[in-house]
Design an enzyme around this catalytic site. Sequence first.
Site, mmCIF file in Angstrom:
data_model
loop_
_atom_site.group_PDB
_atom_site.id
_atom_site.type_symbol
_atom_site.label_atom_id
_atom_site.label_comp_id
_atom_site.label_asym_id
_atom_site.label_seq_id
_atom_site.Cartn_x
_atom_site.Cartn_y
_atom_site.Cartn_z
ATOM 1 N N HIS A 1 -34.103 38.413 136.761
ATOM 2 C CA HIS A 1 -35.568 38.472 136.784
ATOM 3 C C HIS A 1 -36.098 37.651 137.954
ATOM 4 O O HIS A 1 -35.415 36.758 138.451
ATOM 5 C CB HIS A 1 -36.161 37.827 135.521
ATOM 6 C CG HIS A 1 -35.614 38.324 134.228
ATOM 7 N ND1 HIS A 1 -36.312 39.163 133.403
ATOM 8 C CD2 HIS A 1 -34.434 38.066 133.589
ATOM 9 C CE1 HIS A 1 -35.599 39.406 132.312
ATOM 10 N NE2 HIS A 1 -34.453 38.764 132.403
ATOM 11 N N ASP B 1 -39.261 43.739 137.932
ATOM 12 C CA ASP B 1 -38.547 42.614 138.530
ATOM 13 C C ASP B 1 -37.037 42.774 138.324
ATOM 14 O O ASP B 1 -36.620 43.411 137.367
ATOM 15 C CB ASP B 1 -39.036 41.275 137.941
ATOM 16 C CG ASP B 1 -38.725 41.119 136.463
ATOM 17 O OD1 ASP B 1 -39.124 41.991 135.677
ATOM 18 O OD2 ASP B 1 -38.056 40.133 136.102
ATOM 19 N N THR C 1 -39.603 35.143 138.439
ATOM 20 C CA THR C 1 -40.540 34.488 137.513
ATOM 21 C C THR C 1 -41.988 34.897 137.709
ATOM 22 O O THR C 1 -42.785 34.779 136.791
ATOM 23 C CB THR C 1 -40.477 32.963 137.707
ATOM 24 O OG1 THR C 1 -40.802 32.669 139.074
ATOM 25 C CG2 THR C 1 -39.096 32.418 137.380
ATOM 26 N N HIS D 1 -34.167 43.456 135.399
ATOM 27 C CA HIS D 1 -35.058 43.710 134.264
ATOM 28 C C HIS D 1 -35.668 45.108 134.367
ATOM 29 O O HIS D 1 -35.802 45.819 133.375
ATOM 30 C CB HIS D 1 -36.154 42.629 134.245
ATOM 31 C CG HIS D 1 -36.839 42.489 132.926
ATOM 32 N ND1 HIS D 1 -37.891 41.628 132.728
ATOM 33 C CD2 HIS D 1 -36.637 43.109 131.726
ATOM 34 C CE1 HIS D 1 -38.283 41.721 131.471
ATOM 35 N NE2 HIS D 1 -37.545 42.614 130.850
ATOM 36 N N GLU E 1 -33.538 33.780 135.427
ATOM 37 C CA GLU E 1 -34.832 33.850 136.115
ATOM 38 C C GLU E 1 -34.722 33.166 137.470
ATOM 39 O O GLU E 1 -34.188 32.056 137.579
ATOM 40 C CB GLU E 1 -35.916 33.139 135.292
ATOM 41 C CG GLU E 1 -36.317 33.861 134.019
ATOM 42 C CD GLU E 1 -37.397 34.914 134.243
ATOM 43 O OE1 GLU E 1 -37.802 35.111 135.408
ATOM 44 O OE2 GLU E 1 -37.818 35.530 133.248
#
Length: 267
Positions: A68, A181, A70, A171, A133
């Site tokens: 991912h 993302d 953020t 993701h 992340e």
Amino acid sequence: MVCCFFEHPLLSGQGLRLHGRLLRYGLLFALCLVLSGCVTQPRVGSDWAQWKPSPNYGPRKANYVILHHTSSATLERALLTLSNPNTQVSSHYLIDRDGRVLQLVDENQRAWHAGESYWGGHTDLNSASIGIELVNNGKEPFAPAQIKALLSLLSEIRSRNKIPRANFLGHADVAPGRKTDPSALFPWRQLAMSGFGLWCDPPYPTPPESFDIILGLATFGYDVRDPLRAFSAFKLHFSPDRGIEFGETDRAMLYCLVGKILTVGRE
Ligand SMILES: [Zn+2]
């Protein structure tokens, strides 16, 4: 504790009646403790299955890694979001632009990072994956120090969990249309060259006339209930520079990738 009543000097007449009452209350209390113990124990067995415990088990291991970005400007802001009980979101790891790595959740526990998701028949990626992340606002290139730290972390995760190379995903791959993302600037090819994820470089093999794009995307793993969303997710990952159309080059690359997932994808 009950024995102390027998030794007490008041154990006669009224004292004995009191003792009998206390004994009954004590037995009732003990019964309640036993019953409440049954209630608070983990649920095992049922009306239709007899509990016969085996000692041969261990913690479940992740079989996917989901990456991912953020969208936050700083690591501190991202950490606030990922550790706030009201947000109901988290990840196993958080990597800053300078390569600093924070671990937020044990790898054997289920972090809440993928949400509603699908890949290759799996409908709950949170239960099967490790979430990472990367601090990035979604419009900036990913910092080299951050990608270097990510590659080191992925090597450790893979060696601990034996995750197949095809199972390093974004993701957006597992939630097409709902998530975008990591961004189009994420270096997927660089990751694949290090063994995390699949990639094909030209010249691509020519797909046969019968090769269907939707079936190809489904075979690769995408949720194709909404084909346009699946096309977009594929393009974001594999060909963000080739516009929004799903052209012949994309079809050829998909054909190549399907071949890879059926051959080296499980390595
Ligand atoms: Zn995400």
